[in-house]
Write an enzyme that holds these catalytic residues in place. Sequence first.
Site, PDB file in Angstrom:
ATOM      1  N   GLU A 117       0.822  -1.216   0.000  1.00 49.41           N
ATOM      2  CA  GLU A 117       0.000   0.000   0.000  1.00 49.41           C
ATOM      3  C   GLU A 117       0.847   1.253   0.000  1.00 49.41           C
ATOM      4  O   GLU A 117       1.897   1.310   0.634  1.00 49.41           O
ATOM      5  CB  GLU A 117      -0.881   0.040   1.254  1.00 49.41           C
ATOM      6  CG  GLU A 117      -1.933  -1.018   1.248  1.00 49.41           C
ATOM      7  CD  GLU A 117      -3.146  -0.645   2.103  1.00 49.41           C
ATOM      8  OE1 GLU A 117      -3.280   0.533   2.497  1.00 49.41           O
ATOM      9  OE2 GLU A 117      -3.954  -1.545   2.344  1.00 49.41           O
ATOM     10  N   CYS A 130       2.870   8.656   1.560  1.00 47.23           N
ATOM     11  CA  CYS A 130       3.138   7.802   2.713  1.00 47.23           C
ATOM     12  C   CYS A 130       3.577   6.453   2.154  1.00 47.23           C
ATOM     13  O   CYS A 130       2.765   5.712   1.595  1.00 47.23           O
ATOM     14  CB  CYS A 130       1.865   7.681   3.551  1.00 47.23           C
ATOM     15  SG  CYS A 130       2.057   6.598   4.965  1.00 47.23           S
ATOM     16  N   CYS A 137       4.447  -6.396   8.371  1.00 44.18           N
ATOM     17  CA  CYS A 137       5.366  -5.861   9.390  1.00 44.18           C
ATOM     18  C   CYS A 137       5.504  -6.880  10.515  1.00 44.18           C
ATOM     19  O   CYS A 137       4.513  -7.459  10.945  1.00 44.18           O
ATOM     20  CB  CYS A 137       4.819  -4.552   9.954  1.00 44.18           C
ATOM     21  SG  CYS A 137       5.926  -3.762  11.147  1.00 44.18           S
ATOM     22  N   CYS A 141       2.586  -4.398  16.645  1.00 48.71           N
ATOM     23  CA  CYS A 141       2.029  -3.432  17.598  1.00 48.71           C
ATOM     24  C   CYS A 141       0.517  -3.660  17.683  1.00 48.71           C
ATOM     25  O   CYS A 141      -0.141  -3.893  16.672  1.00 48.71           O
ATOM     26  CB  CYS A 141       2.334  -2.005  17.162  1.00 48.71           C
ATOM     27  SG  CYS A 141       4.102  -1.681  17.055  1.00 48.71           S
ATOM     28  N   CYS A 144      -2.150  -1.568  15.529  1.00 49.31           N
ATOM     29  CA  CYS A 144      -1.849  -1.314  14.116  1.00 49.31           C
ATOM     30  C   CYS A 144      -2.313  -2.473  13.234  1.00 49.31           C
ATOM     31  O   CYS A 144      -1.963  -3.627  13.478  1.00 49.31           O
ATOM     32  CB  CYS A 144      -0.344  -1.107  13.949  1.00 49.31           C
ATOM     33  SG  CYS A 144       0.155  -0.863  12.239  1.00 49.31           S
ATOM     34  N   GLU A 185       8.384  -1.661   9.115  1.00 48.66           N
ATOM     35  CA  GLU A 185       9.309  -0.974  10.025  1.00 48.66           C
ATOM     36  C   GLU A 185      10.573  -0.627   9.224  1.00 48.66           C
ATOM     37  O   GLU A 185      11.399  -1.513   8.945  1.00 48.66           O
ATOM     38  CB  GLU A 185       9.612  -1.895  11.218  1.00 48.66           C
ATOM     39  CG  GLU A 185      10.732  -1.424  12.112  1.00 48.66           C
ATOM     40  CD  GLU A 185      10.685   0.061  12.445  1.00 48.66           C
ATOM     41  OE1 GLU A 185       9.665   0.554  12.935  1.00 48.66           O
ATOM     42  OE2 GLU A 185      11.694   0.745  12.180  1.00 48.66           O
ATOM     43  N   SER A 214       9.764   7.172  10.039  1.00 49.35           N
ATOM     44  CA  SER A 214       9.132   6.846  11.322  1.00 49.35           C
ATOM     45  C   SER A 214       9.498   5.430  11.740  1.00 49.35           C
ATOM     46  O   SER A 214       9.388   4.491  10.957  1.00 49.35           O
ATOM     47  CB  SER A 214       7.609   6.968  11.170  1.00 49.35           C
ATOM     48  OG  SER A 214       6.967   6.617  12.379  1.00 49.35           O
ATOM     49  N   LEU A 238       6.643   6.517  20.094  1.00 47.66           N
ATOM     50  CA  LEU A 238       6.830   6.280  21.523  1.00 47.66           C
ATOM     51  C   LEU A 238       5.570   5.676  22.142  1.00 47.66           C
ATOM     52  O   LEU A 238       5.600   4.619  22.742  1.00 47.66           O
ATOM     53  CB  LEU A 238       7.177   7.619  22.198  1.00 47.66           C
ATOM     54  CG  LEU A 238       8.107   7.578  23.380  1.00 47.66           C
ATOM     55  CD1 LEU A 238       9.413   6.876  23.057  1.00 47.66           C
ATOM     56  CD2 LEU A 238       8.384   9.007  23.858  1.00 47.66           C
ATOM     57  N   CYS A 356      -3.037   6.382   9.134  1.00 51.56           N
ATOM     58  CA  CYS A 356      -1.979   5.744   9.920  1.00 51.56           C
ATOM     59  C   CYS A 356      -2.488   4.495  10.608  1.00 51.56           C
ATOM     60  O   CYS A 356      -3.493   4.535  11.312  1.00 51.56           O
ATOM     61  CB  CYS A 356      -1.505   6.677  11.035  1.00 51.56           C
ATOM     62  SG  CYS A 356      -0.486   7.990  10.481  1.00 51.56           S
TER      63      CYS A 356
END
Length: 365
Positions: A117, A130, A137, A141, A144, A185, A214, A238, A356
């Site tokens: 994407e 983006c 990934c 997380c 996500c 990542e 990021s 973070l 996001c």
Amino acid sequence: MAVFPLTSPNSSAVDSAVGDKASVSGDSSAPLLGKSLEELTEWMQAQGQPSYRGKQLYQWLYQQGARSLQDITVFPKAWRQERENVHLGRSTLHHRVVASDGTVKYLLRLADGQIVETVGIPSAKRLTVCVSSQVGCPMACDFCATGKGGFVRNLAVHEIVDQVLTVQQDFGQRVSHIVFMGMGEPLLNGSSVVAAIRCLNRDVGIGQRAMTLSTVGVPGRIRALAAEQLQVTLAVSLHASNQPQRLQLIPSAGAYPLEVLLDECREYVQLTGRRVTFEYILLAGLNDRPTDAAELAQHLRGFQSHVNLIPYNPIDEADYQRPSEASIREFVAELESHRIAVTVRYSRGLEENAACGQLRASKSR
Ligand code: SAH
């Protein structure tokens, strides 16, 4: 020039996944996208062509947006036809969806059939892309969608550069900004990401200062990135103000405690002289209390940094909630009372799952 480490101390499948062989100069089977003017000129000469043809190839690849060698009509037809299986490295469009705010989400099909994407985000004076750095990934997380889908492989340099060219061509407008905030990542695919940044800067003409990388953090890799001496902005995800809270959201935090991550970020600021952006997803009732803001402010006191708050974008696989506007304002006010520079980022493309954390290579929700 520093060389980005290809393997991490705790080497895993991630490091052995498809990397950046495509950027190796002189590899005649590699796609041409991602190569420099010098490398393209060498390639053309190896194909029996004069060196000025290298310049033409370079221009057609990066400025005219050629998708295949056959598109480059300044080259002799017979010569082109003999090279039908030379790949420039462009993806094909699998699906495209436009959100009401003008954000466009693209599902791009890669040479091996994998789908990745990319999102094009237009605003008054900007066109931001983006970009994804991996298919899927491995960080997993909890908030996500990409992380919920697992990891497939790293993207090669040409597959990253292609995303930017695709958006630029579709909008018919130059891309002004790039954020490495799509799937994946970036610091687990550091060598390809760094090579793509250099190519997008040198060959596509996008300023490094208009690029943001990021990362959720990978031990040692922020330091390695500093050694590359790029001008890009580093954004660190973070999302929590203490280690137990962060570990609840980010499994990889187990091997990379908050304090160690922050120390590495401080080192990054010292080595580069550039400030770091800290991204912080606001999850209602979980990390959005004024006491969380105060704790965050303690960590960042005297730190050359900026906090970017991201109100949570809902995904099907998790049942976190976005905080109310009032609690977002309170969080901001608490940080400001500690003189922390803070902005709130409202993601675009929300209703088309293009925001996001919502990227998962599906056509719709
Ligand atoms: N792996 C990198 C880059 C991809 S994510 C990283 O973690 O930074 C880009 C940003 O979107 C990160 O800050 C990420 O934490 C955030 N994000 C992920 N899921 C989200 C969600 N559901 N809502 C809002 N932001 C999210």
